[in-house]
Enzyme design. Structure first.
Site, PDB file in Angstrom:
ATOM      1  N   SER A  70     -19.613  -9.338  19.165  1.00  8.12           N
ATOM      2  CA  SER A  70     -19.596  -8.111  19.639  1.00  8.12           C
ATOM      3  C   SER A  70     -20.645  -8.012  20.849  1.00  8.12           C
ATOM      4  O   SER A  70     -21.907  -8.417  20.788  1.00  8.12           O
ATOM      5  CB  SER A  70     -20.513  -7.075  18.724  1.00  8.12           C
ATOM      6  OG  SER A  70     -19.447  -7.192  17.408  1.00  8.12           O
TER       7      SER A  70
ATOM      8  N   HIS B 297     -14.333  -6.192  20.956  1.00 13.71           N
ATOM      9  CA  HIS B 297     -13.758  -7.568  20.905  1.00 13.71           C
ATOM     10  C   HIS B 297     -12.758  -7.605  21.727  1.00 13.71           C
ATOM     11  O   HIS B 297     -11.494  -6.877  21.107  1.00 13.71           O
ATOM     12  CB  HIS B 297     -13.400  -7.708  19.554  1.00 13.71           C
ATOM     13  CG  HIS B 297     -14.738  -7.861  18.573  1.00 13.71           C
ATOM     14  ND1 HIS B 297     -15.195  -9.193  18.191  1.00 13.71           N
ATOM     15  CD2 HIS B 297     -15.848  -7.299  18.054  1.00 13.71           C
ATOM     16  CE1 HIS B 297     -16.288  -9.263  17.532  1.00 13.71           C
ATOM     17  NE2 HIS B 297     -16.608  -8.125  17.474  1.00 13.71           N
TER      18      HIS B 297
ATOM     19  N   TYR C  94     -12.931  -6.982   7.428  1.00 15.99           N
ATOM     20  CA  TYR C  94     -12.964  -5.408   7.118  1.00 15.99           C
ATOM     21  C   TYR C  94     -11.540  -4.821   7.740  1.00 15.99           C
ATOM     22  O   TYR C  94     -11.357  -3.597   7.605  1.00 15.99           O
ATOM     23  CB  TYR C  94     -14.263  -4.925   7.614  1.00 15.99           C
ATOM     24  CG  TYR C  94     -14.698  -4.878   8.982  1.00 15.99           C
ATOM     25  CD1 TYR C  94     -13.911  -4.228  10.068  1.00 15.99           C
ATOM     26  CD2 TYR C  94     -15.540  -6.051   9.393  1.00 15.99           C
ATOM     27  CE1 TYR C  94     -14.236  -4.498  11.398  1.00 15.99           C
ATOM     28  CE2 TYR C  94     -16.158  -5.967  10.779  1.00 15.99           C
ATOM     29  CZ  TYR C  94     -15.399  -5.161  11.584  1.00 15.99           C
ATOM     30  OH  TYR C  94     -15.818  -5.412  12.949  1.00 15.99           O
ATOM     31  N   GLU C  95     -10.923  -5.389   9.015  1.00 14.48           N
ATOM     32  CA  GLU C  95      -9.911  -4.931   9.558  1.00 14.48           C
ATOM     33  C   GLU C  95      -8.540  -5.004   8.947  1.00 14.48           C
ATOM     34  O   GLU C  95      -7.508  -4.668   9.105  1.00 14.48           O
ATOM     35  CB  GLU C  95     -10.060  -5.731  10.934  1.00 14.48           C
ATOM     36  CG  GLU C  95     -11.019  -5.554  12.077  1.00 14.48           C
ATOM     37  CD  GLU C  95     -10.781  -6.343  13.133  1.00 14.48           C
ATOM     38  OE1 GLU C  95      -9.790  -6.083  13.940  1.00 14.48           O
ATOM     39  OE2 GLU C  95     -11.354  -7.426  13.345  1.00 14.48           O
TER      40      GLU C  95
ATOM     41  N   ALA D 145     -23.361 -10.407  16.285  1.00 13.17           N
ATOM     42  CA  ALA D 145     -24.424  -9.448  16.361  1.00 13.17           C
ATOM     43  C   ALA D 145     -24.628  -9.380  14.942  1.00 13.17           C
ATOM     44  O   ALA D 145     -23.991  -9.367  14.121  1.00 13.17           O
ATOM     45  CB  ALA D 145     -23.813  -8.204  16.990  1.00 13.17           C
TER      46      ALA D 145
ATOM     47  N   MET E 261     -21.105  -9.182   9.642  1.00 15.43           N
ATOM     48  CA  MET E 261     -19.737  -9.234   8.700  1.00 15.43           C
ATOM     49  C   MET E 261     -18.992 -10.289   9.266  1.00 15.43           C
ATOM     50  O   MET E 261     -17.580  -9.998   9.039  1.00 15.43           O
ATOM     51  CB  MET E 261     -19.367  -7.807   9.048  1.00 15.43           C
ATOM     52  CG  MET E 261     -20.170  -6.766   8.584  1.00 15.43           C
ATOM     53  SD  MET E 261     -19.482  -5.185   9.302  1.00 15.43           S
ATOM     54  CE  MET E 261     -20.930  -3.917   8.998  1.00 15.43           C
ATOM     55  N   SER E 262     -19.512 -11.502   9.773  1.00 18.05           N
ATOM     56  CA  SER E 262     -18.377 -12.368  10.370  1.00 18.05           C
ATOM     57  C   SER E 262     -19.250 -13.715  10.176  1.00 18.05           C
ATOM     58  O   SER E 262     -19.838 -13.873   9.124  1.00 18.05           O
ATOM     59  CB  SER E 262     -18.325 -12.217  11.763  1.00 18.05           C
ATOM     60  OG  SER E 262     -19.461 -12.281  12.294  1.00 18.05           O
TER      61      SER E 262
ATOM     62  N   ASN F 260     -30.028  -4.744  15.819  1.00 21.08           N
ATOM     63  CA  ASN F 260     -30.713  -3.730  15.273  1.00 21.08           C
ATOM     64  C   ASN F 260     -31.456  -4.084  14.196  1.00 21.08           C
ATOM     65  O   ASN F 260     -31.066  -5.008  13.580  1.00 21.08           O
ATOM     66  CB  ASN F 260     -29.580  -2.604  14.835  1.00 21.08           C
ATOM     67  CG  ASN F 260     -28.617  -3.247  13.807  1.00 21.08           C
ATOM     68  OD1 ASN F 260     -27.599  -3.893  14.280  1.00 21.08           O
ATOM     69  ND2 ASN F 260     -28.755  -3.022  12.616  1.00 21.08           N
TER      70      ASN F 260
ATOM     71  N   HIS G  10     -22.681   1.401  15.935  1.00 18.92           N
ATOM     72  CA  HIS G  10     -21.808   0.676  16.591  1.00 18.92           C
ATOM     73  C   HIS G  10     -22.350   0.508  18.031  1.00 18.92           C
ATOM     74  O   HIS G  10     -22.197  -0.771  18.908  1.00 18.92           O
ATOM     75  CB  HIS G  10     -20.493   0.311  16.593  1.00 18.92           C
ATOM     76  CG  HIS G  10     -19.410  -0.757  17.079  1.00 18.92           C
ATOM     77  ND1 HIS G  10     -19.753  -1.955  16.771  1.00 18.92           N
ATOM     78  CD2 HIS G  10     -18.587  -0.592  17.816  1.00 18.92           C
ATOM     79  CE1 HIS G  10     -18.796  -2.862  17.430  1.00 18.92           C
ATOM     80  NE2 HIS G  10     -18.252  -2.116  18.129  1.00 18.92           N
TER      81      HIS G  10
HETATM   82  N1  HPA Z   1     -25.280  -4.954   9.344  1.00 20.23           N
HETATM   83  C1  HPA Z   1     -24.234  -5.507   9.218  1.00 20.23           C
HETATM   84  N2  HPA Z   1     -23.663  -6.076  10.305  1.00 20.23           N
HETATM   85  C2  HPA Z   1     -24.321  -5.809  11.504  1.00 20.23           C
HETATM   86  C3  HPA Z   1     -25.398  -5.239  11.687  1.00 20.23           C
HETATM   87  C4  HPA Z   1     -26.027  -4.694  10.649  1.00 20.23           C
HETATM   88  O1  HPA Z   1     -27.197  -3.912  10.532  1.00 20.23           O
HETATM   89  N3  HPA Z   1     -25.632  -5.129  12.839  1.00 20.23           N
HETATM   90  C5  HPA Z   1     -24.866  -5.838  13.564  1.00 20.23           C
HETATM   91  N4  HPA Z   1     -23.901  -6.229  12.520  1.00 20.23           N
END
Ligand code: HPA
Length: 280
Positions: free
Chosen positions: A37, A68, A92-93, A120, A218-219, A242, A254
């Site tokens: 991302s 993406h 998740y998609e 990310a 998530m990847s 974050n 996001h």
């Molecule tokens: N959680 C899960 N996936 C993420 C996050 C998060 O805080 N930030 C970027 N991808």
């Protein structure tokens, strides 16, 4: 019987995709990079670049997520031919992990032995902050799924692959050396993968912290497992976009994830370029 044919089918499909890509470029990629991302801008710097939308590669699924892009860029970084994924698809998609990891199978059959995974991620360890780059030292697969579930094709690898050193220690050292030389701060830590797409609750982050996780995303983990199944060398770098839920005050969105990705883009690109120069 059924198992065998299903397994060889995956192999044949990956071979087909590999042939399709090779027919579009004279460059013989040595390294594959997955740009997560907000990090896709790195491929703008490639020389002699050829861009192939995923839709034109049989078996490659198109990403449905903003940020993406969904194409493969093959080009040179310095003298090194690199195959870069601008965007990836996620569980998740709604994609199966076989679909998620299909490009990695394809890269291996193109003769690529080194995989650089970027993403990310949310910071759990308070020593991390927004914009920090974290070298993944190990992972926790908490997706509830494993990409190797199902028939095993021995041509790819063994049924029960070892996961003692998913992320090459030698490659981790290379990143530390190059980051130090450039004066870029990097940390090392454990990446936990959940399936998403909802961000975590503070209670979940609390649990993950006690599990030893430093960052959450998530990847990456399915791709790393599949790469190791095939004996590829793997490097993983997270961009902390974050602080995870409950670690900092505000909500997570996001847009913020994308914005921080953009902000570290230049630093990240310099580091990636130097790392790639060291990999061959
Ligand atoms: N959680 C899960 N996936 C993420 C996050 C998060 O805080 N930030 C970027 N991808």
């Amino acid at each position: 019987m059924l198992e065998g044919s299903a397994a060889s089918n995956l192999y044949a499909r990956a071979e087909h995709a590999a042939r399709t890509i090779r027919a579009r470029t004279a460059l013989d990629g040595r390294i594959a990079v997955v740009l997560g991302s907000g990090l896709g801008g790195f491929a703008d710097e490639f020389e002699e670049a050829v861009r192939i939308p995923y839709a034109e590669i049989p078996g490659f699924a198109a990403s449905t997520v903003a940020g993406h892009a969904g194409s493969l860029v093959i080009g040179k970084v310095g003298r090194v031919p690199v195959v870069a994924m601008l965007g990836r698809v996620h569980s998740y998609e709604g994609y199966s992990l076989e679909e998620v990891t299909f490009p990695i199978r394809t890269f291996k059959l193109m003769g690529i032995d080194t995989l650089l995974l970027t993403n990310a991620a949310g910071g759990i360890n308070v020593q991390l902050s927004e914009g920090t780059l974290m070298i993944i030292s190990d992972h926790l697969n908490l997706m509830g799924l494993n990409p190797l579930r199902g028939p095993n094709d021995e041509r790819f690898g063994t049924r029960f692959p070892d996961m003692t050193e998913v992320y090459s220690r030698a490659l981790q050292e290379t990143v530390v050396e190059e980051a130090n030389a450039l004066g870029i701060e990097v940390r090392r830590g454990i990446y936990a993968a959940l399936s998403g797409p909802s961000y975590e609750t503070p209670a979940e982050i609390h649990m993950l912290r006690s599990f030893g996780a430093d960052a959450i995303g998530m990847s990456t983990v399915p791709e790393a497992i599949v790469a190791r199944h095939m004996g590829m060398k793997v490097l993983g770098i997270s961009c902390i976009t974050n602080m995870a839920a409950g670690i900092s005050d505000g909500p997570i969105n996001h847009e913020e994830v994308m914005e921080i990705g953009n902000r570290v883009r230049a630093t990240f690109a310099v580091l990636l370029r130097r790392i790639i120069g060291r990999l061959t």
